[in-house]
Design a protein around this motif. Structure first.
Motif, PDB file in Angstrom:
ATOM      1  N   MET A  53       0.545  -1.213  -0.064  1.00 57.96           N
ATOM      2  CA  MET A  53       0.171  -0.200  -0.286  1.00 57.96           C
ATOM      3  C   MET A  53       1.070   1.158  -0.315  1.00 57.96           C
ATOM      4  SD  MET A  53      -2.866   1.101   2.584  1.00 57.96           S
ATOM      5  CE  MET A  53      -3.858   2.397   2.428  1.00 57.96           C
ATOM      6  N   SER A  54       0.419   2.328  -0.600  1.00 55.19           N
ATOM      7  CA  SER A  54       1.000   3.009  -0.716  1.00 55.19           C
ATOM      8  C   SER A  54       1.094   4.364   0.653  1.00 55.19           C
ATOM      9  CB  SER A  54       0.526   4.262  -1.467  1.00 55.19           C
ATOM     10  OG  SER A  54      -1.049   4.670  -1.333  1.00 55.19           O
ATOM     11  N   VAL A  55       1.904   5.207   0.676  1.00 51.91           N
ATOM     12  CA  VAL A  55       2.049   6.045   2.160  1.00 51.91           C
ATOM     13  C   VAL A  55       0.914   7.484   2.099  1.00 51.91           C
ATOM     14  CG1 VAL A  55       3.899   7.992   2.972  1.00 51.91           C
ATOM     15  CG2 VAL A  55       4.724   5.698   2.231  1.00 51.91           C
ATOM     16  N   PRO A  56       0.301   7.089   2.957  1.00 53.61           N
ATOM     17  CA  PRO A  56      -1.246   7.492   3.490  1.00 53.61           C
ATOM     18  C   PRO A  56      -0.808   9.529   3.354  1.00 53.61           C
ATOM     19  CG  PRO A  56      -0.924   6.805   5.570  1.00 53.61           C
ATOM     20  CD  PRO A  56       0.486   6.092   4.437  1.00 53.61           C
ATOM     21  N   GLU A  57      -0.709  10.123   2.641  1.00 53.64           N
ATOM     22  CA  GLU A  57      -0.569  11.883   3.054  1.00 53.64           C
ATOM     23  C   GLU A  57      -2.255  12.279   3.503  1.00 53.64           C
ATOM     24  OE1 GLU A  57      -0.119  15.137  -0.763  1.00 53.64           O
ATOM     25  OE2 GLU A  57       0.492  13.757  -0.755  1.00 53.64           O
ATOM     26  N   VAL A  58      -1.371  13.353   4.615  1.00 54.32           N
ATOM     27  CA  VAL A  58      -2.769  14.370   5.433  1.00 54.32           C
ATOM     28  C   VAL A  58      -2.132  15.791   5.056  1.00 54.32           C
ATOM     29  CG1 VAL A  58      -2.923  14.884   7.759  1.00 54.32           C
ATOM     30  CG2 VAL A  58      -2.611  12.378   6.595  1.00 54.32           C
ATOM     31  N   LEU A  59      -3.321  16.203   4.896  1.00 52.74           N
ATOM     32  CA  LEU A  59      -2.873  17.940   4.777  1.00 52.74           C
ATOM     33  C   LEU A  59      -3.738  18.432   6.078  1.00 52.74           C
ATOM     34  CD1 LEU A  59      -2.616  20.497   3.229  1.00 52.74           C
ATOM     35  CD2 LEU A  59      -4.500  20.211   1.601  1.00 52.74           C
ATOM     36  N   PHE A  60      -2.758  19.306   6.587  1.00 52.20           N
ATOM     37  CA  PHE A  60      -3.349  20.239   7.684  1.00 52.20           C
ATOM     38  C   PHE A  60      -3.825  21.619   7.116  1.00 52.20           C
ATOM     39  CE2 PHE A  60      -1.387  17.095   9.987  1.00 52.20           C
ATOM     40  CZ  PHE A  60      -2.471  16.253  10.623  1.00 52.20           C
ATOM     41  N   VAL A  61      -5.242  22.030   7.739  1.00 54.00           N
ATOM     42  CA  VAL A  61      -5.354  23.362   6.823  1.00 54.00           C
ATOM     43  C   VAL A  61      -5.877  24.016   7.860  1.00 54.00           C
ATOM     44  CG1 VAL A  61      -6.610  24.803   5.143  1.00 54.00           C
ATOM     45  CG2 VAL A  61      -5.566  22.593   4.836  1.00 54.00           C
ATOM     46  N   CYS A  62      -4.790  25.288   8.026  1.00 55.36           N
ATOM     47  CA  CYS A  62      -5.834  26.437   9.060  1.00 55.36           C
ATOM     48  C   CYS A  62      -5.844  27.384   8.574  1.00 55.36           C
ATOM     49  CB  CYS A  62      -5.016  26.459  10.678  1.00 55.36           C
ATOM     50  SG  CYS A  62      -4.052  27.219  10.775  1.00 55.36           S
ATOM     51  N   VAL A  63      -6.275  28.987   9.048  1.00 54.81           N
ATOM     52  CA  VAL A  63      -6.754  30.209   7.856  1.00 54.81           C
ATOM     53  C   VAL A  63      -5.641  30.311   7.512  1.00 54.81           C
ATOM     54  CG1 VAL A  63      -7.750  32.437   8.426  1.00 54.81           C
ATOM     55  CG2 VAL A  63      -8.638  30.700   9.288  1.00 54.81           C
ATOM     56  N   HIS A  64      -4.701  30.715   8.422  1.00 53.79           N
ATOM     57  CA  HIS A  64      -2.802  31.480   8.770  1.00 53.79           C
ATOM     58  C   HIS A  64      -1.939  30.898   8.823  1.00 53.79           C
ATOM     59  CE1 HIS A  64      -5.283  35.150   8.809  1.00 53.79           C
ATOM     60  NE2 HIS A  64      -5.280  34.951   9.966  1.00 53.79           N
ATOM     61  N   ASN A  65      -1.513  29.443   8.814  1.00 53.57           N
ATOM     62  CA  ASN A  65      -0.844  28.301   8.004  1.00 53.57           C
ATOM     63  C   ASN A  65       0.242  28.908   9.067  1.00 53.57           C
ATOM     64  OD1 ASN A  65       1.523  27.099   6.109  1.00 53.57           O
ATOM     65  ND2 ASN A  65       0.137  25.440   7.523  1.00 53.57           N
ATOM     66  N   ALA A  66      -0.348  29.268  10.398  1.00 53.35           N
ATOM     67  CA  ALA A  66       1.069  29.889  10.918  1.00 53.35           C
ATOM     68  C   ALA A  66       1.023  29.591  11.966  1.00 53.35           C
ATOM     69  CB  ALA A  66       0.698  31.655  11.177  1.00 53.35           C
ATOM     70  N   GLY A  67       0.129  28.670  12.719  1.00 53.34           N
ATOM     71  CA  GLY A  67      -0.021  27.714  14.109  1.00 53.34           C
ATOM     72  C   GLY A  67      -0.810  26.686  14.222  1.00 53.34           C
ATOM     73  N   ARG A  68      -2.016  26.569  14.862  1.00 54.55           N
ATOM     74  CA  ARG A  68      -2.158  25.218  14.601  1.00 54.55           C
ATOM     75  C   ARG A  68      -1.840  24.368  12.685  1.00 54.55           C
ATOM     76  NH1 ARG A  68      -8.362  27.498  14.762  1.00 54.55           N
ATOM     77  NH2 ARG A  68      -7.223  29.005  12.992  1.00 54.55           N
TER      78      ARG A  68
END
Length: 135
Positions: free
Chosen positions: A1-16
């Motif tokens: 199986m391929s490596v799963p990809e996760v994308l984290f999104v917040c407004v400013h991409n500066a903290g969370r």
């Protein structure tokens, strides 16, 4: 199986989303591809986010806020939003999670540590799910 990809999104991409991406990347140790982005990226990463990760030996000095692009969402297996509302494009067949987390912007360092710890617990749970699905 391929490596799963996760994308984290917040407004400013500066903290969370930066905290979550760094923590998942650290814990996954190559078992997951990790990206982060913001619907309205800030000029720089929140210094408190850098500081609370440095306390755990993680370095964000090479990271910077990145704009959210449809291609990143399309490439991801799991998209985790953190307060970006309807700005995130939705593609069929993707797994979407919304993590309700306080924004570390303008928070005292003790509050940012609590946010980091909450993100860390969620990231560890997600990693356990993703790696059990691979096996």
């Amino acid at each position: 199986m391929s490596v799963p990809e996760v994308l984290f999104v917040c407004v400013h991409n500066a903290g969370r989303s930066q905290l979550a991406a760094a923590l998942l990347d650290h814990h996954a140790a190559g078992r997951v591809t990790v990206r982060s982005a913001g619907s309205a990226p800030a000029a720089e990463i929140n210094p408190a986010a850098r500081e609370v990760l440095a306390e755990w030996g993680l370095d964000l000095s090479r990271e910077f806020p990145k704009p959210l692009r449809a291609e990143a969402v399309e490439a991801a297996d799991v998209v985790i939003t953190m307060g970006c509302g309807d700005a995130c494009p939705v593609f069929p067949g993707k797994r979407y999670l919304d993590w309700a987390l306080d924004d570390p912007a303008g928070q005292p360092i003790a509050a940012v540590r609590r946010i980091r710890d909450e993100i860390d617990a969620r990231v560890r749970g997600l990693l356990a799910e993703l790696t059990s699905e691979q096996g």
